[in-house]
Write an enzyme that holds these catalytic residues in place. Sequence first.
Site, mmCIF file in Angstrom:
data_model
loop_
_atom_site.group_PDB
_atom_site.id
_atom_site.type_symbol
_atom_site.label_atom_id
_atom_site.label_comp_id
_atom_site.label_asym_id
_atom_site.label_seq_id
_atom_site.Cartn_x
_atom_site.Cartn_y
_atom_site.Cartn_z
ATOM 1 C CD GLU A 140 -2.895 -0.918 0.188
ATOM 2 O OE1 GLU A 140 -3.413 0.196 -0.107
ATOM 3 O OE2 GLU A 140 -3.683 -1.882 -0.056
ATOM 4 C CB CYS B 6 -1.591 7.478 1.588
ATOM 5 S SG CYS B 6 -3.070 6.778 1.994
#
Length: 453
Positions: A207, A241
């Site tokens: 990720e 993010c």
Amino acid sequence: MNDIVSKQRAFFYTHKTKAIQFRLAQLNKVETLLKSNEDLLYQAIYEDFKKSKFDTYVTELALLYQDIKEAKRNVRKWSRTKRVGTNMLNFPARSYIIPEPLGVCLVIGAWNYPYQLTLAPVIAAIAAGNTVIIKPSEMAPKTSALMANLINENFDSAFLKVVEGGVSETTTLLKSKFDKIFFTGSPQVGKIIYQAAAKNLTPVTLELGGKSPAIITADSNLKMTVKRMVWAKFLNAGQTCIAPDYVLVHKSVEKKLLELLKLEIEKENFSIENGNYTQIINERNLNRISNMFSSENVFVGGKINTLNRTIEPTVLQNIRFSDDVMKEEIFGPVLPVISYQNIEEVIQYVNSNPTPLACYVFTNNNQVKKKILNEISFGGGAVNDAIMHISNSNLPFGGVGNSGIGSYHGEAGFKSFSHYKSILEKSNLMELSLKYYPHSKRKLSWVQRFIGF
Ligand code: NAD
């Protein structure tokens, strides 16, 4: 480290983690542990980077509670053996797929949403029947220590174990053989993890991050766009993010957008005291972000407080693609605004850069929306919103290309910690002789008929 891994592997082979009752009991235990220690969780994250109780609940704990609830509700269904059709050539037989846990998993977390990013994969791994070694980020030391205390004191280390540390501890951990590595962090470190995993052919979920664009067309609802954008960009002081990294706006509405951004930022009154802002995690990041822009481009904000480790919500104008701020993920409260004349330029620019984790399009134009969704590759995103796609666990969350490999949340999380074992179960009642020697023209024609071409 090797001892812990061996202990976990031995426990995994007792097959206790595979029982649904065991998985449910552990999920309940994690839930109780979080709920009964909420005050400590709020305190530790406040000490790390002054994140408020409200934001911690909404962006971390609520998502974990939702994941646990969903895993408990669906674990039986997700782990059930699934019957599938059987081809004629195998008649008489049945075919099915058995979801099985992968084994001993390593979860490496990031600091920016330390509870959510570290524990959501753990919840998925437990639901899928694995054991887990957890390595939180050392950059948020209080939350890391708290997770270590809570988990190591309440769970058998043969099942769950938190190992704290930074690069050297993680490097040592990565020398052991795992059955799955789930990593959240930067693309640079993602590559190190992938290489270490490759030595044992260990499957990974990575990720990662990247520069996620927000594209605003001339006909978008600017007021609503700005409200949602400002929240999404400055949440956690931009250390998200999937925060919109930069804005690409149609030239005809650039001025209006800038004015509205200014008004909305003023209205929101971001500050640590108000609980809607946080510190930058450390001095290194404060310097990194501060060096990305120069004062001549600042339209709003721009002040840096080194004592308090904060950067004002900042909007930049007159930015060119070649400027420093466009060269790497900002991961801070700085929003460059760049105008465009036609949507082709936008698509061409985004596609010529590393694939982003998210992309947002603010538009009322159905054709432009479809064009962007069709022609730009990115992990996931939203139309007329930003960040909120993460809150819907029916949407697998993850990147593509430079922004990651694999996905999780909801059933996608369960799948990422499972292997799907395919079984063909033959009946002993009869056996067609077609495949056996001696071969003949007649047999070949029957085989062709069975296979269908
Ligand atoms: P990072 O890559 O520096 O650190 C992540 C983890 O890797 C930490 O636990 C750290 O201890 C470990 N690590 C660091 N260097 C290492 C090395 N050389 N060898 C082995 N392990 C090492 O990332 P970060 O600063 O914590 O987070 C910022 C990045 O993470 C941004 O790019 C952001 O976009 C990305 N991110 C992605 C997601 C997502 O869900 N996709 C979520 C949060 C952050």
